[in-house]
Write an enzyme that holds these catalytic residues in place. Sequence first.
Site, PDB file in Angstrom:
ATOM      1  N   ASP A 185      -7.169   1.723  -5.665  1.00  0.00           N
ATOM      2  CA  ASP A 185      -6.511   2.256  -4.081  1.00  0.00           C
ATOM      3  C   ASP A 185      -7.531   2.215  -3.214  1.00  0.00           C
ATOM      4  OD1 ASP A 185      -4.383   1.531  -2.587  1.00  0.00           O
ATOM      5  OD2 ASP A 185      -4.306   3.567  -2.601  1.00  0.00           O
ATOM      6  N   ASP A 209       2.930   1.665  -3.681  1.00  0.00           N
ATOM      7  CA  ASP A 209       2.193   2.168  -4.318  1.00  0.00           C
ATOM      8  C   ASP A 209       1.966   3.343  -5.060  1.00  0.00           C
ATOM      9  OD1 ASP A 209      -0.146   2.475  -3.469  1.00  0.00           O
ATOM     10  OD2 ASP A 209      -1.464   1.018  -3.470  1.00  0.00           O
ATOM     11  N   ASP A 237       0.639  -1.309   0.145  1.00  0.00           N
ATOM     12  CA  ASP A 237       0.033  -0.087  -0.384  1.00  0.00           C
ATOM     13  C   ASP A 237       0.954   1.368  -0.086  1.00  0.00           C
ATOM     14  OD1 ASP A 237      -2.358   1.656  -0.029  1.00  0.00           O
ATOM     15  OD2 ASP A 237      -2.980   1.900   1.946  1.00  0.00           O
ATOM     16  N   ASP A 293      -8.850  -0.962  -1.158  1.00  0.00           N
ATOM     17  CA  ASP A 293      -8.151  -0.757   0.618  1.00  0.00           C
ATOM     18  C   ASP A 293      -9.423  -0.950   1.231  1.00  0.00           C
ATOM     19  OD1 ASP A 293      -5.726  -0.028   0.057  1.00  0.00           O
ATOM     20  OD2 ASP A 293      -6.356   2.024   0.660  1.00  0.00           O
TER      21      ASP A 293
END
Length: 193
Positions: A86, A68, A65, A90
């Site tokens: 993203d 990226d 995480d 998440d």
Amino acid sequence: MISNKIGHRLDPYLYNLYKKFFGGRGNPNLFTLMGFFSTLLASFLTLKGFWILAGFSIILSGIFDLIDGAVARTLGKVTVFGGFLDSVLDRYSDLLLLLSLLIYYLKKGDPVLVILTSFVSIGTVLVSYARARAEAANVPCDIGLMERAERIILLSAGALFGWMELILWVLAILTHFTVIQRIHYVWKKLRSS
């Protein structure tokens, strides 16, 4: 909180780590997907009661995480879709991990921990939702004690050290406290404007 303090200062170090393994080329969305799959693995391991392996998988998902975003910013590949993907993955990651805990405690026949985990799930979603709604009202809102980085650190510690019940109590209180912080912050900002 951690994100606000550290910001993007880790980007050069994360990018150097990335470059050693991938040679400076690649798609940041791939790391987003790798983080999501690491969380799927952590969720499976949690269901099976392999807590230490689950803890390391949670940490791995957190590292992906971080990478990226660092890769996207360093390579100039920040896109609206990348940010959207993203954010959505998440949320899936957060809730799938909590769902695996909920099922684990359900199988153990522990209704208190089932309810507690459900309460944490509600708080987790509302932390993100409060930020999204604030930003839709043109109020940047990244304040609060219990953002995603803090939740990942706590859940991985809970799995690694056998503190999951304690961590769930902390998350149950602090995620909802963060939502209240954000509501108050947005109210003040909109009232002053």
